[in-house]
Scaffold this motif. Structure first.
Motif, mmCIF file in Angstrom:
data_model
loop_
_atom_site.group_PDB
_atom_site.id
_atom_site.type_symbol
_atom_site.label_atom_id
_atom_site.label_comp_id
_atom_site.label_asym_id
_atom_site.label_seq_id
_atom_site.Cartn_x
_atom_site.Cartn_y
_atom_site.Cartn_z
ATOM 1 N N GLU A 1 0.816 -1.066 -0.062
ATOM 2 C CA GLU A 1 0.029 -0.099 0.165
ATOM 3 C C GLU A 1 0.893 1.322 0.067
ATOM 4 O OE1 GLU A 1 -0.385 -1.214 4.404
ATOM 5 O OE2 GLU A 1 0.209 -2.050 2.568
ATOM 6 N N CYS A 2 1.839 1.160 -0.146
ATOM 7 C CA CYS A 2 3.073 2.215 -0.074
ATOM 8 C C CYS A 2 3.082 2.741 -1.554
ATOM 9 C CB CYS A 2 4.451 1.901 0.354
ATOM 10 S SG CYS A 2 5.488 3.334 0.603
ATOM 11 N N MET A 3 2.424 4.131 -1.599
ATOM 12 C CA MET A 3 2.456 4.473 -2.962
ATOM 13 C C MET A 3 3.792 5.079 -3.594
ATOM 14 S SD MET A 3 -0.483 7.606 -2.612
ATOM 15 C CE MET A 3 -2.079 7.247 -2.689
ATOM 16 N N CYS A 4 4.792 5.544 -2.568
ATOM 17 C CA CYS A 4 6.110 5.969 -3.212
ATOM 18 C C CYS A 4 6.822 6.319 -1.677
ATOM 19 C CB CYS A 4 5.976 7.173 -3.900
ATOM 20 S SG CYS A 4 5.166 8.621 -3.379
ATOM 21 N N HIS A 5 8.253 6.420 -1.929
ATOM 22 C CA HIS A 5 9.184 7.157 -0.981
ATOM 23 C C HIS A 5 9.530 6.211 0.239
ATOM 24 C CE1 HIS A 5 7.901 11.380 -2.433
ATOM 25 N NE2 HIS A 5 8.573 10.775 -3.369
ATOM 26 N N GLY A 6 9.042 4.918 -0.048
ATOM 27 C CA GLY A 6 9.382 3.863 1.161
ATOM 28 C C GLY A 6 10.717 3.883 1.323
ATOM 29 N N ILE A 7 11.220 4.004 2.735
ATOM 30 C CA ILE A 7 12.498 3.877 3.227
ATOM 31 C C ILE A 7 12.809 2.414 3.490
ATOM 32 C CG2 ILE A 7 14.176 4.854 5.117
ATOM 33 C CD1 ILE A 7 12.495 7.268 5.288
ATOM 34 N N PRO A 8 14.261 1.770 2.957
ATOM 35 C CA PRO A 8 14.531 0.626 2.994
ATOM 36 C C PRO A 8 14.762 0.552 4.543
ATOM 37 C CG PRO A 8 15.531 1.345 1.268
ATOM 38 C CD PRO A 8 14.653 2.446 1.771
ATOM 39 N N ASP A 9 14.366 -0.646 5.250
ATOM 40 C CA ASP A 9 14.342 -1.043 6.343
ATOM 41 C C ASP A 9 14.647 -2.707 6.766
ATOM 42 O OD1 ASP A 9 11.768 -2.339 6.431
ATOM 43 O OD2 ASP A 9 10.994 -0.390 7.273
ATOM 44 N N SER A 10 14.361 -3.097 8.004
ATOM 45 C CA SER A 10 14.600 -4.532 8.203
ATOM 46 C C SER A 10 13.555 -5.323 7.815
ATOM 47 C CB SER A 10 15.102 -4.703 9.612
ATOM 48 O OG SER A 10 13.758 -4.088 10.534
ATOM 49 N N ARG A 11 12.231 -4.828 7.547
ATOM 50 C CA ARG A 11 11.275 -5.517 7.282
ATOM 51 C C ARG A 11 11.376 -6.462 6.037
ATOM 52 N NH1 ARG A 11 7.400 -6.449 3.486
ATOM 53 N NH2 ARG A 11 4.859 -6.859 4.370
ATOM 54 N N LYS A 12 11.216 -7.944 6.384
ATOM 55 C CA LYS A 12 11.350 -8.913 5.283
ATOM 56 C C LYS A 12 10.443 -9.031 4.285
ATOM 57 C CE LYS A 12 14.177 -12.099 8.268
ATOM 58 N NZ LYS A 12 14.356 -13.133 8.782
ATOM 59 N N LEU A 13 10.320 -9.226 2.939
ATOM 60 C CA LEU A 13 9.480 -9.255 1.974
ATOM 61 C C LEU A 13 8.845 -10.609 2.288
ATOM 62 C CD1 LEU A 13 11.256 -8.216 -1.295
ATOM 63 C CD2 LEU A 13 9.796 -6.718 0.007
ATOM 64 N N LYS A 14 7.435 -10.403 2.060
ATOM 65 C CA LYS A 14 6.649 -11.863 2.212
ATOM 66 C C LYS A 14 6.049 -12.242 0.801
ATOM 67 C CE LYS A 14 5.460 -9.995 6.847
ATOM 68 N NZ LYS A 14 4.123 -10.023 7.643
ATOM 69 N N ASP A 15 5.730 -13.414 0.875
ATOM 70 C CA ASP A 15 5.077 -14.170 -0.471
ATOM 71 C C ASP A 15 3.735 -13.152 -0.531
ATOM 72 O OD1 ASP A 15 4.946 -16.243 -2.352
ATOM 73 O OD2 ASP A 15 3.089 -16.733 -1.197
ATOM 74 N N GLY A 16 3.512 -12.740 -1.883
ATOM 75 C CA GLY A 16 2.261 -12.079 -2.193
ATOM 76 C C GLY A 16 2.491 -10.847 -2.108
ATOM 77 N N ASP A 17 3.764 -10.119 -1.703
ATOM 78 C CA ASP A 17 3.816 -8.720 -1.626
ATOM 79 C C ASP A 17 4.219 -8.315 -2.963
ATOM 80 O OD1 ASP A 17 3.739 -8.448 1.044
ATOM 81 O OD2 ASP A 17 6.026 -8.029 1.283
ATOM 82 N N ILE A 18 4.140 -6.932 -3.309
ATOM 83 C CA ILE A 18 4.496 -6.156 -4.413
ATOM 84 C C ILE A 18 5.378 -4.997 -3.950
ATOM 85 C CG2 ILE A 18 2.697 -6.765 -6.017
ATOM 86 C CD1 ILE A 18 1.471 -3.713 -5.525
ATOM 87 N N ILE A 19 6.415 -4.729 -4.838
ATOM 88 C CA ILE A 19 7.260 -3.591 -4.320
ATOM 89 C C ILE A 19 7.932 -2.783 -5.489
ATOM 90 C CG2 ILE A 19 9.239 -5.382 -4.497
ATOM 91 C CD1 ILE A 19 10.698 -3.694 -2.510
ATOM 92 N N ASN A 20 7.764 -1.727 -5.252
ATOM 93 C CA ASN A 20 8.162 -0.562 -6.404
ATOM 94 C C ASN A 20 9.731 -0.212 -5.720
ATOM 95 O OD1 ASN A 20 8.960 2.277 -6.733
ATOM 96 N ND2 ASN A 20 7.804 1.417 -8.511
ATOM 97 N N ILE A 21 10.567 -0.400 -6.716
ATOM 98 C CA ILE A 21 11.987 -0.174 -6.517
ATOM 99 C C ILE A 21 12.364 1.103 -7.265
ATOM 100 C CG2 ILE A 21 14.305 -0.815 -6.600
ATOM 101 C CD1 ILE A 21 13.260 -3.524 -6.201
ATOM 102 N N ASP A 22 12.782 2.213 -6.740
ATOM 103 C CA ASP A 22 12.934 3.429 -7.405
ATOM 104 C C ASP A 22 14.493 3.731 -7.331
ATOM 105 O OD1 ASP A 22 13.066 6.086 -8.515
ATOM 106 O OD2 ASP A 22 11.287 6.767 -7.366
ATOM 107 N N VAL A 23 15.214 3.760 -8.637
ATOM 108 C CA VAL A 23 16.355 3.872 -8.867
ATOM 109 C C VAL A 23 16.777 5.159 -9.354
ATOM 110 C CG1 VAL A 23 18.511 2.939 -9.636
ATOM 111 C CG2 VAL A 23 16.894 1.419 -8.670
#
Length: 361
Positions: free
Chosen positions: A187-209
């Motif tokens: 549900e994060c639209m943008c500007h997510g700060i990388p942290d210690s949260r582990k990705l889970k099965d079923g997640d989506i993730i936008n990576i902005d480089v």
């Protein structure tokens, strides 16, 4: 990294705390805070008057379609838990010999430059090199997306690849942003700060480089699937990427900027998706964020494209609400109803007859 759009003709009162940045770009200090566009609060000397916008038949149809799409998402044991902040590790060092953008000496968000970025032959060569590197880094980052990997691990890998190429990770230190890449999950639209949260099965993730190489920024992003993603969210991701390319397809010398948002919205509305209006594309080149601002929703903004200019297109679509809330870090921006959001981005060059995608892998 995108920038924020605001309506400055009226004063709005806060409904939710919402980030004033769009992929890291701040509005000029004279701009008002961003609040939901469907309700305007105008202050008089005695009281507040509330004017509610009449909902059109099209808007009502889109709302109903969004509700149907949301109902398709798995519930019960597979329902996503709300995103929570993990532990944010210290920022990573950059070798002294690497050229750094000027904003790294301040924690303030830079003003958006008013000039269009149009390049000579040498500048365009450097721009292409920066964009090529950004595309390569993004592709590599995508290979890391799998359950149990942390977004911090993705940040570390991206950081290392960028500095080994002799470039600087543009988000690092931009207005105090503490990491080298934006990682926006579910549900994060943008500007997510990388942290210690582990990705889970079923997640989506936008990576902005975004990389800064030889004085030029190359900016791109993509939403990746992590493991087994439900069909409704997969479809959202697919259509968002289609919207990006539809927006690019209407670009050429002399074309109105508004064609981009109008074409994106037309496609998104076919599926009942919301197009986020808080965050916009921007000019990119020697300056990270400049005019023109690219609105992804329907609009009547003035201005036309010019051969040789470079800017980003980076629509964000949601399965539900397009309104947002922001975490206390003032960067992480989420949909206010917890529905999934997806985003894709390219840096493009306007040509006489079309547009060249500079961040194409």
């Amino acid at each position: 990294m995108a920038t924020a759009a605001a309506i400055t003709s009226v004063q709005r009162l806060p409904l939710q705390h919402c980030s004033s940045f769009l992929h890291g770009i701040a509005l000029p200090s004279s701009s008002s805070t961003l609040y939901p566009p469907s309700r305007y609060y105008i202050q008089s000397t005695k009281r507040f008057f509330v004017f509610s916008k009449r909902i059109s038949g099209l808007e009502e149809a889109i709302r109903i379609r969004r509700e149907r799409e949301l109902s398709k998402i798995s519930i019960g044991s597979t329902r996503r838990l709300p995103l929570k902040r993990g532990k944010v590790s210290p920022r990573l060092p950059v070798p002294g010999h690497i050229q750094k953008p000027p904003y790294t000496s301040s924690t303030l968000v830079p003003e958006i430059a008013s000039e269009y970025q149009i390049h000579d032959a040498e500048g365009l060569s450097k721009m292409r090199a920066a964009c090529k590197l950004a595309a390569q880094v993004l592709d590599y980052a995508g290979t890391l997306v799998k359950p149990s990997v942390t977004t911090n691990e993705i940040d570390e890998a991206v950081h290392q690849m960028i500095i080994e190429a002799g470039a600087y990770p543009s988000p690092l230190g931009y207005g105090g942003f503490p990491k080298s890449v934006c990682t926006s999950v579910n549900e994060c639209m943008c500007h997510g700060i990388p942290d210690s949260r582990k990705l889970k099965d079923g997640d989506i993730i936008n990576i902005d480089v975004t990389v800064y190489l030889n004085g030029y920024h190359g900016d791109t992003s993509k939403t990746f699937l992590c493991g087994n993603v439900d069909d409704a969210t997969k479809k959202l991701v697919k259509v968002t990427e289609e919207c990006l390319h539809i927006g690019i397809s209407v670009c050429k010398d002399g074309a109105p900027f508004r064609n981009i948002g109008n074409s994106i919205s037309e496609h998104a509305e076919k599926f009942g998706y919301g197009v986020v209006d808080r965050f916009v594309g921007h000019g990119v080149g020697t300056v990270f964020h400049s005019e023109p601002l690219i609105f992804h929703e329907r609009n009547k903004k003035p201005g036309t494209m010019v051969e040789g200019m470079t800017f980003t297109i980076e629509p964000i679509l949601t399965l539900g609400s397009i309104e947002c809330i922001a975490w206390a870090d003032n960067w992480t921006t989420l949909t206010d109803d917890g529905s999934p959001a997806a985003q894709f981005e390219h840096s493009i060059l306007i040509t006489k007859s079309g547009a060249e995608i500079l961040t194409q892998a």
